[in-house]
Design a protein around this motif. Structure first.
Motif, mmCIF file in Angstrom:
data_model
loop_
_atom_site.group_PDB
_atom_site.id
_atom_site.type_symbol
_atom_site.label_atom_id
_atom_site.label_comp_id
_atom_site.label_asym_id
_atom_site.label_seq_id
_atom_site.Cartn_x
_atom_site.Cartn_y
_atom_site.Cartn_z
ATOM 1 N N LEU A 277 11.100 -47.336 30.253
ATOM 2 C CA LEU A 277 10.262 -46.799 29.094
ATOM 3 C C LEU A 277 11.187 -46.372 27.990
ATOM 4 C CD1 LEU A 277 7.223 -44.942 30.418
ATOM 5 C CD2 LEU A 277 7.463 -47.452 29.805
ATOM 6 N N ALA A 278 10.724 -46.346 26.547
ATOM 7 C CA ALA A 278 11.730 -45.928 25.472
ATOM 8 C C ALA A 278 12.260 -45.001 25.584
ATOM 9 C CB ALA A 278 10.497 -46.147 24.402
ATOM 10 N N ASP A 279 11.585 -43.669 26.460
ATOM 11 C CA ASP A 279 12.408 -42.273 26.392
ATOM 12 C C ASP A 279 13.152 -42.364 27.903
ATOM 13 O OD1 ASP A 279 10.616 -42.472 28.706
ATOM 14 O OD2 ASP A 279 9.443 -40.376 27.972
ATOM 15 N N CYS A 280 13.729 -43.503 28.212
ATOM 16 C CA CYS A 280 14.720 -43.273 29.579
ATOM 17 C C CYS A 280 15.974 -42.688 28.893
ATOM 18 C CB CYS A 280 14.609 -44.600 30.191
ATOM 19 S SG CYS A 280 15.623 -45.666 29.049
ATOM 20 N N ASP A 281 16.694 -42.255 30.188
ATOM 21 C CA ASP A 281 18.100 -41.928 29.932
ATOM 22 C C ASP A 281 18.901 -43.524 30.076
ATOM 23 O OD1 ASP A 281 21.021 -41.834 30.606
ATOM 24 O OD2 ASP A 281 20.477 -39.703 31.006
ATOM 25 N N MET A 282 19.548 -43.927 29.031
ATOM 26 C CA MET A 282 19.782 -45.541 29.155
ATOM 27 C C MET A 282 20.796 -45.567 30.207
ATOM 28 S SD MET A 282 20.209 -48.228 26.033
ATOM 29 C CE MET A 282 18.758 -47.818 25.022
ATOM 30 N N ASP A 283 21.789 -44.486 30.243
ATOM 31 C CA ASP A 283 22.808 -44.753 31.234
ATOM 32 C C ASP A 283 22.295 -44.817 32.597
ATOM 33 O OD1 ASP A 283 24.722 -45.018 29.369
ATOM 34 O OD2 ASP A 283 24.816 -42.745 29.041
ATOM 35 N N VAL A 284 21.483 -43.916 32.755
ATOM 36 C CA VAL A 284 20.926 -43.961 34.179
ATOM 37 C C VAL A 284 20.056 -44.867 34.499
ATOM 38 C CG1 VAL A 284 19.037 -42.642 35.597
ATOM 39 C CG2 VAL A 284 20.836 -41.320 34.170
ATOM 40 N N ALA A 285 19.220 -45.575 33.497
ATOM 41 C CA ALA A 285 18.333 -46.788 33.665
ATOM 42 C C ALA A 285 19.262 -48.004 33.995
ATOM 43 C CB ALA A 285 17.589 -46.979 32.652
ATOM 44 N N ILE A 286 20.571 -48.246 33.214
ATOM 45 C CA ILE A 286 21.005 -49.379 33.455
ATOM 46 C C ILE A 286 22.001 -49.125 34.817
ATOM 47 C CG2 ILE A 286 23.450 -50.425 32.677
ATOM 48 C CD1 ILE A 286 22.518 -49.693 29.787
ATOM 49 N N ASN A 287 22.286 -48.055 35.374
ATOM 50 C CA ASN A 287 22.999 -47.855 36.736
ATOM 51 C C ASN A 287 21.990 -48.274 37.620
ATOM 52 O OD1 ASN A 287 25.424 -47.076 35.990
ATOM 53 N ND2 ASN A 287 24.894 -44.965 35.890
ATOM 54 N N GLY A 288 20.868 -47.990 37.364
ATOM 55 C CA GLY A 288 19.613 -48.292 38.434
ATOM 56 C C GLY A 288 19.357 -49.735 38.295
ATOM 57 N N VAL A 289 19.514 -50.335 37.202
ATOM 58 C CA VAL A 289 19.214 -51.946 37.324
ATOM 59 C C VAL A 289 20.155 -52.514 38.160
ATOM 60 C CG1 VAL A 289 18.956 -53.895 35.979
ATOM 61 C CG2 VAL A 289 17.711 -51.595 35.315
ATOM 62 N N MET A 290 21.530 -52.135 37.913
ATOM 63 C CA MET A 290 22.474 -52.755 38.437
ATOM 64 C C MET A 290 22.336 -52.498 39.935
ATOM 65 S SD MET A 290 24.726 -53.842 35.889
ATOM 66 C CE MET A 290 26.239 -53.992 36.820
ATOM 67 N N GLU A 291 22.341 -51.321 40.513
ATOM 68 C CA GLU A 291 21.992 -51.316 41.936
ATOM 69 C C GLU A 291 20.859 -52.048 42.369
ATOM 70 O OE1 GLU A 291 22.363 -47.105 42.987
ATOM 71 O OE2 GLU A 291 22.147 -47.591 45.305
ATOM 72 N N ALA A 292 19.715 -52.001 41.561
ATOM 73 C CA ALA A 292 18.511 -52.528 42.165
ATOM 74 C C ALA A 292 18.598 -53.970 42.494
ATOM 75 C CB ALA A 292 17.297 -52.253 41.315
ATOM 76 N N ILE A 293 19.547 -54.864 41.830
ATOM 77 C CA ILE A 293 19.252 -56.181 41.616
ATOM 78 C C ILE A 293 20.553 -56.857 42.207
ATOM 79 C CG2 ILE A 293 19.869 -56.630 39.374
ATOM 80 C CD1 ILE A 293 17.476 -58.624 41.765
ATOM 81 N N PRO A 415 3.753 -48.025 27.652
ATOM 82 C CA PRO A 415 3.628 -47.758 29.315
ATOM 83 C C PRO A 415 2.251 -48.561 29.666
ATOM 84 C CG PRO A 415 3.691 -45.527 27.933
ATOM 85 C CD PRO A 415 3.893 -46.815 27.133
ATOM 86 N N ASP A 416 1.309 -48.807 28.921
ATOM 87 C CA ASP A 416 0.176 -49.254 29.192
ATOM 88 C C ASP A 416 0.406 -50.925 29.580
ATOM 89 O OD1 ASP A 416 -1.412 -47.130 29.068
ATOM 90 O OD2 ASP A 416 -2.136 -47.590 27.229
ATOM 91 N N GLU A 417 1.062 -51.534 28.877
ATOM 92 C CA GLU A 417 1.505 -52.720 29.117
ATOM 93 C C GLU A 417 2.463 -52.868 30.162
ATOM 94 O OE1 GLU A 417 3.071 -55.431 26.178
ATOM 95 O OE2 GLU A 417 1.216 -55.250 24.833
ATOM 96 N N ALA A 418 3.441 -51.919 30.365
ATOM 97 C CA ALA A 418 4.058 -52.135 31.632
ATOM 98 C C ALA A 418 3.381 -52.077 32.844
ATOM 99 C CB ALA A 418 5.066 -50.908 31.273
#
Ligand code: NAD
Length: 497
Positions: A277-293, A415-418
């Protein structure tokens, strides 16, 4: 890593082989040759070459293993109290930690996964035995309020013989998360590891016997799905099946189970949404994506393979994410790169097929989208870490599990579309959301269809957390106390007094 593990890794990387691997099936407390004498080869995915052979079992071997497991149900195992069963599992956890280096090297070599990932798996496997060691003597029933003239209570009894059919992506972890609770509950087990990764399940069976498990309580038959898996799940001597694998095979297992009305837990595929979402912590989210996939080269049922990204941050997020992905070093799992090989040539071709079809249909590629070719990947089965745009919800890239290092991106408005995008596939295994607004995140957790929801950390949790899917991702739960109850049958007793 220890010196012993270093030496073992060096031996494998120099010779391409590993000595002292278990030979044969493990039945009635010892290794036995396959009855038909057939063997097959296991491959090192990092080099695309066979490194060892193992027993190609068939229905006769399965019969012997099921007979051993049935007879062990009546032996000393039955007389053992839950506390003693727990002690055996606890000793197994300690032995696993002592022998971790050999298990991790074999697991990495056989599956292709990075050595550090295999080390993490091993810690999780020891934890699973420790957890169920402590749970064995806490499995109690309820008293039932029927009034003064009755005494009513329930007991939890072991189901009997539990079959475990195991895939190749997490060979030891999947074996452990089924075998440990089954033994804690007092069941006996026949396990069938995937033909791509047979060795660590055999090593685990030997270790459990060293920890004090009576003969016949845990048996392992190796071989293909058709020759060994199918006769196991169709066997009338089996009381329960835990199957982890693809949806297509899961459907066949369900049909086989129906013939004998055998109880079943199905852990199938996933196409799990990772919402940013727009209000994420971008560093945390990017680390999360890297690990997730990219963990285990994306070959994880619970991989975060669909990025659902808010449009207001999409340009910045994608440029930072793509830059990170382009830096990933690819190489043999035992050399600890950032991204290892995929498990088989077949899997490599499957991944490539999905991506090629999308590219031909016009999907835009951020990075990757090709079989990796370099000196480090010369003979092995490697796919470039890939990010590719999805074209709408109906896009096959959104609907189909790829099971490789391929992230698809869907851009949404708010968030609703997400949430609508997150729920728009036939799978419902896990889901995750990155947002600093905990109310928003918990609303998503409430409304998304998934067996497990991660908030601000993909793969958050451990053996304590029940795991399993809904819809085409299967049914039933493993891990946690729910996983233990999967191996129990509930009996109600009522007395008139
Ligand atoms: P698969 O279904 O081909 O094989 C899984 C296991 O089933 C192997 O041991 C195989 O030998 C056996 N098998 C094959 N045919 C059989 C039959 N007719 N009867 C009985 N057993 C049979 O799956 P795979 O390609 O090895 O694994 C990848 C799939 O597993 C992916 O879809 C992935 O999402 C899923 N998976 C799910 C989880 C989970 O926990 N939900 C975990 C890991 C993998």
């Amino acid at each position: 890593m220890s010196g012993a593990a270093d030496a073992l890794v060096a031996e494998v990387l120099t010779t391409g082989r590993l000595k002292g691997l278990p030979q044969g099936h493990f039945i009635e407390g010892r290794f036995v040759a396959p009855m038909a004498g057939q063997m097959m080869e296991s491959f090192d995915p990092g080099r695309g070459r066979a490194f060892a052979s193992f027993a190609a079992g068939d229905a006769a071997d399965v019969d012997a293993a099921v007979a051993a497991a049935r007879s062990a149900l009546q032996g000393p195992w039955r007389q053992m109290g839950p506390a003693e069963r727990g002690r055996i599992l606890g000793r197994a956890a300690a032995l696993l930690r002592e022998r971790a280096h050999r298990f991790t090297v074999v697991e990495s070599l056989d599956s292709g996964k990075r050595l550090t990932e295999a080390e993490g798996d091993l810690r999780g496997v020891a934890r699973a035995f420790e957890y169920y060691a402590g749970a064995a003597d806490k499995l109690h029933g309820d008293s039932l309020p029927l009034g003064r003239n009755y005494v009513g209570f329930t007991t939890e009894e072991p189901i009997g013989v539990a079959a475990q059919v195991i895939p190749w992506n997490y060979p030891l972890s999947t074996a452990a998360r089924g075998i440990a609770p089954a033994l804690a509950a007092g069941c006996t087990v026949v396990a069938k590891p995937a033909e791509q990764t047979p060795f660590t399940a055999l090593m685990l069976a030997e270790l459990l016997h060293k920890a004090g498990l009576p003969e016949g309580v845990l048996n392992v038959v190796t071989g293909t799905g058709a020759q060994a898996g199918a006769p196991l799940v169709a066997h009338p001597g089996i009381d329960h099946i835990t199957f982890t694998g693809s949806v297509e095979t899961g459907k066949r297992v369900m049909c086989a189970a129906a013939d004998h009305v055998t109880r079943l837990v199905l852990e199938l595929g996933g196409k799990s949404p990772l919402v940013v979402l727009a209000d994420c912590d971008m560093d945390v989210a990017i680390n999360g994506v890297m690990e997730a996939i990219y963990e285990n080269a994306g070959q994880i049922c619970s991989a975060g393979s669909r990025l659902i990204l808010d449009c207001s941050i999409a340009v910045d997020f994608m440029s930072r994410l793509t830059a990170r992905v382009k830096k990933l070093r690819i190489g043999h799992g035992l050399t600890n790169p950032d991204l290892g090989p995929v498990n088989s040539l077949r899997q490599l071709e499957t991944i490539d097929g999905h991506v090629r079809r999308a590219v031909a249909a016009g999907n835009c590629v951020y990075t990757g989208a090709a079989i990796a070719k370099s000196e480090a990947t010369a003979d092995g089965w490697f796919y470039e870490p890939t990010i590719i745009e999805a074209r709408g919800t109906a896009d096959p890239l959104v609907q189909e599990e790829i099971f490789g290092p391929v992230l698809t991106v869907q851009v949404v408005d708010g968030p609703d579309e997400a949430l609508i995008a997150a729920n728009a596939t036939p799978y419902a295994l896990v889901a995750g959301i990155y947002s600093k607004n905990i109310t928003q995140a918990l609303r998503f957790a409430r409304d998304v269809d998934a067996g497990q929801v991660f908030i601000n950390e993909w793969f958050a949790g451990g053996i304590e957390v029940p795991f399993g899917g809904n819809r085409k991702s299967g049914f039933g739960r493993e891990k946690g106390m729910a996983g233990l109850r999967s191996y129990c049958k509930l009996k109600s007793v009522v007395a008139r007094i």
